[in-house]
Design a protein around this motif. Structure first.
Motif, PDB file in Angstrom:
ATOM      1  N   ALA A   1       0.414   4.103  -2.673  1.00  0.00           N
ATOM      2  CA  ALA A   1       0.234   5.505  -2.280  1.00  0.00           C
ATOM      3  C   ALA A   1       1.170   6.404  -3.081  1.00  0.00           C
ATOM      4  O   ALA A   1       0.756   7.453  -3.591  1.00  0.00           O
ATOM      5  CB  ALA A   1       0.494   5.669  -0.782  1.00  0.00           C
TER       6      ALA A   1
ATOM      7  N   ALA B   1      -5.788  12.155  -1.799  1.00  0.00           N
ATOM      8  CA  ALA B   1      -6.648  11.550  -0.776  1.00  0.00           C
ATOM      9  C   ALA B   1      -6.464  10.032  -0.747  1.00  0.00           C
ATOM     10  O   ALA B   1      -6.361   9.427   0.330  1.00  0.00           O
ATOM     11  CB  ALA B   1      -8.111  11.906  -1.023  1.00  0.00           C
ATOM     12  N   ARG B   2      -6.401   9.419  -1.907  1.00  0.00           N
ATOM     13  CA  ARG B   2      -6.187   7.970  -1.970  1.00  0.00           C
ATOM     14  C   ARG B   2      -4.802   7.623  -1.431  1.00  0.00           C
ATOM     15  O   ARG B   2      -4.646   6.655  -0.672  1.00  0.00           O
ATOM     16  CB  ARG B   2      -6.329   7.452  -3.403  1.00  0.00           C
ATOM     17  CG  ARG B   2      -6.166   5.945  -3.514  1.00  0.00           C
ATOM     18  CD  ARG B   2      -6.525   5.446  -4.929  1.00  0.00           C
ATOM     19  NE  ARG B   2      -6.565   4.004  -4.997  1.00  0.00           N
ATOM     20  CZ  ARG B   2      -5.483   3.222  -5.133  1.00  0.00           C
ATOM     21  NH1 ARG B   2      -4.284   3.759  -5.201  1.00  0.00           N
ATOM     22  NH2 ARG B   2      -5.602   1.916  -5.199  1.00  0.00           N
TER      23      ARG B   2
ATOM     24  N   THR C   1       1.090  14.081   2.645  1.00  0.00           N
ATOM     25  CA  THR C   1      -0.259  13.992   2.076  1.00  0.00           C
ATOM     26  C   THR C   1      -1.269  14.718   2.965  1.00  0.00           C
ATOM     27  O   THR C   1      -2.191  15.349   2.456  1.00  0.00           O
ATOM     28  CB  THR C   1      -0.687  12.527   1.840  1.00  0.00           C
ATOM     29  OG1 THR C   1      -0.565  11.773   3.046  1.00  0.00           O
ATOM     30  CG2 THR C   1       0.150  11.882   0.735  1.00  0.00           C
TER      31      THR C   1
ATOM     32  N   THR D   1      -1.547   1.542   9.935  1.00  0.00           N
ATOM     33  CA  THR D   1      -2.478   0.857  10.832  1.00  0.00           C
ATOM     34  C   THR D   1      -2.131  -0.628  10.916  1.00  0.00           C
ATOM     35  O   THR D   1      -2.042  -1.188  12.015  1.00  0.00           O
ATOM     36  CB  THR D   1      -3.934   1.042  10.345  1.00  0.00           C
ATOM     37  OG1 THR D   1      -4.238   2.440  10.326  1.00  0.00           O
ATOM     38  CG2 THR D   1      -4.918   0.311  11.239  1.00  0.00           C
TER      39      THR D   1
ATOM     40  N   HIS E   1      -3.088   9.218   0.769  1.00  0.00           N
ATOM     41  CA  HIS E   1      -3.128   9.365   2.225  1.00  0.00           C
ATOM     42  C   HIS E   1      -3.832   8.170   2.876  1.00  0.00           C
ATOM     43  O   HIS E   1      -3.328   7.602   3.848  1.00  0.00           O
ATOM     44  CB  HIS E   1      -3.814  10.681   2.602  1.00  0.00           C
ATOM     45  CG  HIS E   1      -3.766  10.972   4.057  1.00  0.00           C
ATOM     46  ND1 HIS E   1      -2.617  11.329   4.698  1.00  0.00           N
ATOM     47  CD2 HIS E   1      -4.731  10.924   5.007  1.00  0.00           C
ATOM     48  CE1 HIS E   1      -2.865  11.514   5.979  1.00  0.00           C
ATOM     49  NE2 HIS E   1      -4.148  11.266   6.194  1.00  0.00           N
ATOM     50  N   ASP E   2      -4.961   7.799   2.335  1.00  0.00           N
ATOM     51  CA  ASP E   2      -5.704   6.652   2.882  1.00  0.00           C
ATOM     52  C   ASP E   2      -4.856   5.378   2.848  1.00  0.00           C
ATOM     53  O   ASP E   2      -4.841   4.613   3.816  1.00  0.00           O
ATOM     54  CB  ASP E   2      -7.003   6.418   2.111  1.00  0.00           C
ATOM     55  CG  ASP E   2      -8.053   7.476   2.387  1.00  0.00           C
ATOM     56  OD1 ASP E   2      -7.918   8.215   3.396  1.00  0.00           O
ATOM     57  OD2 ASP E   2      -9.013   7.585   1.599  1.00  0.00           O
ATOM     58  N   LEU E   3      -4.142   5.165   1.757  1.00  0.00           N
ATOM     59  CA  LEU E   3      -3.332   3.955   1.625  1.00  0.00           C
ATOM     60  C   LEU E   3      -2.181   3.921   2.625  1.00  0.00           C
ATOM     61  O   LEU E   3      -1.918   2.890   3.250  1.00  0.00           O
ATOM     62  CB  LEU E   3      -2.791   3.828   0.195  1.00  0.00           C
ATOM     63  CG  LEU E   3      -3.821   3.427  -0.857  1.00  0.00           C
ATOM     64  CD1 LEU E   3      -3.273   3.675  -2.259  1.00  0.00           C
ATOM     65  CD2 LEU E   3      -4.220   1.969  -0.674  1.00  0.00           C
TER      66      LEU E   3
ATOM     67  N   ARG F   1       0.821  -1.215   0.000  1.00  0.00           N
ATOM     68  CA  ARG F   1       0.000   0.000   0.000  1.00  0.00           C
ATOM     69  C   ARG F   1       0.857   1.268   0.000  1.00  0.00           C
ATOM     70  O   ARG F   1       0.424   2.302  -0.507  1.00  0.00           O
ATOM     71  CB  ARG F   1      -0.954   0.001   1.191  1.00  0.00           C
ATOM     72  CG  ARG F   1      -2.076  -1.029   1.027  1.00  0.00           C
ATOM     73  CD  ARG F   1      -2.890  -1.136   2.258  1.00  0.00           C
ATOM     74  NE  ARG F   1      -2.130  -1.878   3.260  1.00  0.00           N
ATOM     75  CZ  ARG F   1      -2.677  -2.546   4.246  1.00  0.00           C
ATOM     76  NH1 ARG F   1      -3.985  -2.544   4.413  1.00  0.00           N
ATOM     77  NH2 ARG F   1      -1.935  -3.216   5.105  1.00  0.00           N
TER      78      ARG F   1
ATOM     79  N   VAL G   1      -2.011   5.496   5.464  1.00  0.00           N
ATOM     80  CA  VAL G   1      -2.586   5.347   6.807  1.00  0.00           C
ATOM     81  C   VAL G   1      -2.991   3.887   7.041  1.00  0.00           C
ATOM     82  O   VAL G   1      -2.780   3.346   8.138  1.00  0.00           O
ATOM     83  CB  VAL G   1      -3.763   6.321   7.007  1.00  0.00           C
ATOM     84  CG1 VAL G   1      -4.572   5.977   8.249  1.00  0.00           C
ATOM     85  CG2 VAL G   1      -3.242   7.757   7.088  1.00  0.00           C
ATOM     86  N   GLN G   2      -3.536   3.247   6.020  1.00  0.00           N
ATOM     87  CA  GLN G   2      -3.871   1.821   6.145  1.00  0.00           C
ATOM     88  C   GLN G   2      -2.621   0.984   6.427  1.00  0.00           C
ATOM     89  O   GLN G   2      -2.642   0.070   7.268  1.00  0.00           O
ATOM     90  CB  GLN G   2      -4.540   1.310   4.868  1.00  0.00           C
ATOM     91  CG  GLN G   2      -5.943   1.798   4.657  1.00  0.00           C
ATOM     92  CD  GLN G   2      -6.464   1.394   3.274  1.00  0.00           C
ATOM     93  OE1 GLN G   2      -6.012   0.431   2.681  1.00  0.00           O
ATOM     94  NE2 GLN G   2      -7.437   2.149   2.779  1.00  0.00           N
TER      95      GLN G   2
END
Length: 172
Positions: A40, A50-51, A84, A61, A53-55, A36, A57-58
């Motif tokens: 990203a 945005a994608r 991001t 996590t 950043h989400d990736l 990921r 962060v995933q």
């Protein structure tokens, strides 16, 4: 990607994804090994911050970052998350990631002034402080960033030059 060969980077990422599917966990001394993170990085040239950043962060996590784990291998992913978050106009979040990136690479007092990793984290931290409206804090942080980057990366490195330019604009 740094050479501008996005299609070549995508092909390499696809090969990495195939390898990762067969070996989902392995260790690295300096990087979070999660597909990921590459996805990203590849989302950024397409303008999908945005994608990206989400990736990232995933990936953080999954690696336990939000559960309290703080490891050196998180540095580059935390920098990416900070950048991001800044691009998405979330300076407080960016500041938290940048400070955590600095914390995981600061091994002792010498790394504060000699590590390119610390200098890079401080540069992103300063940009987040600026976005938050704290120009005095940004100036101080940038001065420390420049010192660490000059020693750790060299005076001609692009990050050193970026930090110096930003510091010069804040001093004028």
């Amino acid at each position: 990607m740094r050479l501008g060969d996005i299609s070549g980077a995508r092909r390499s990422a696809e090969r990495f994804d195939r390898i990762a599917a067969h070996r989902p966990r392995w260790s690295s001394d300096d990087q979070l090994t999660d597909p990921r993170v590459l996805a990203a990085l590849l989302a950024l040239p397409a303008g999908d911050t945005a994608r990206a950043h989400d990736l990232v962060v995933q990936a953080l996590t999954s690696a336990g970052y939000f559960s309290g784990k703080r490891r050196k291998i998180f540095r580059s992913s935390l920098i990416l998350a900070a950048e991001t978050a800044l691009a998405l106009r979330h300076p407080a979040e960016a500041l938290r990631y940048a400070r955590d990136a600095r914390a995981v690479v600061t091994l002792d007092s010498l790394t504060e002034t000699r590590s390119a990793y610390v200098g890079e984290a401080r540069l992103v931290e300063a940009r987040a402080l600026l976005a938050s409206g704290d120009s005095a804090g940004a100036r101080s942080t940038l001065a420390r960033s420049v010192e660490a980057l000059r020693t750790g990366a060299g005076p001609a490195h692009p990050l050193t030059r970026e930090a110096e330019r930003l510091l010069a604009t804040l001093r004028s």
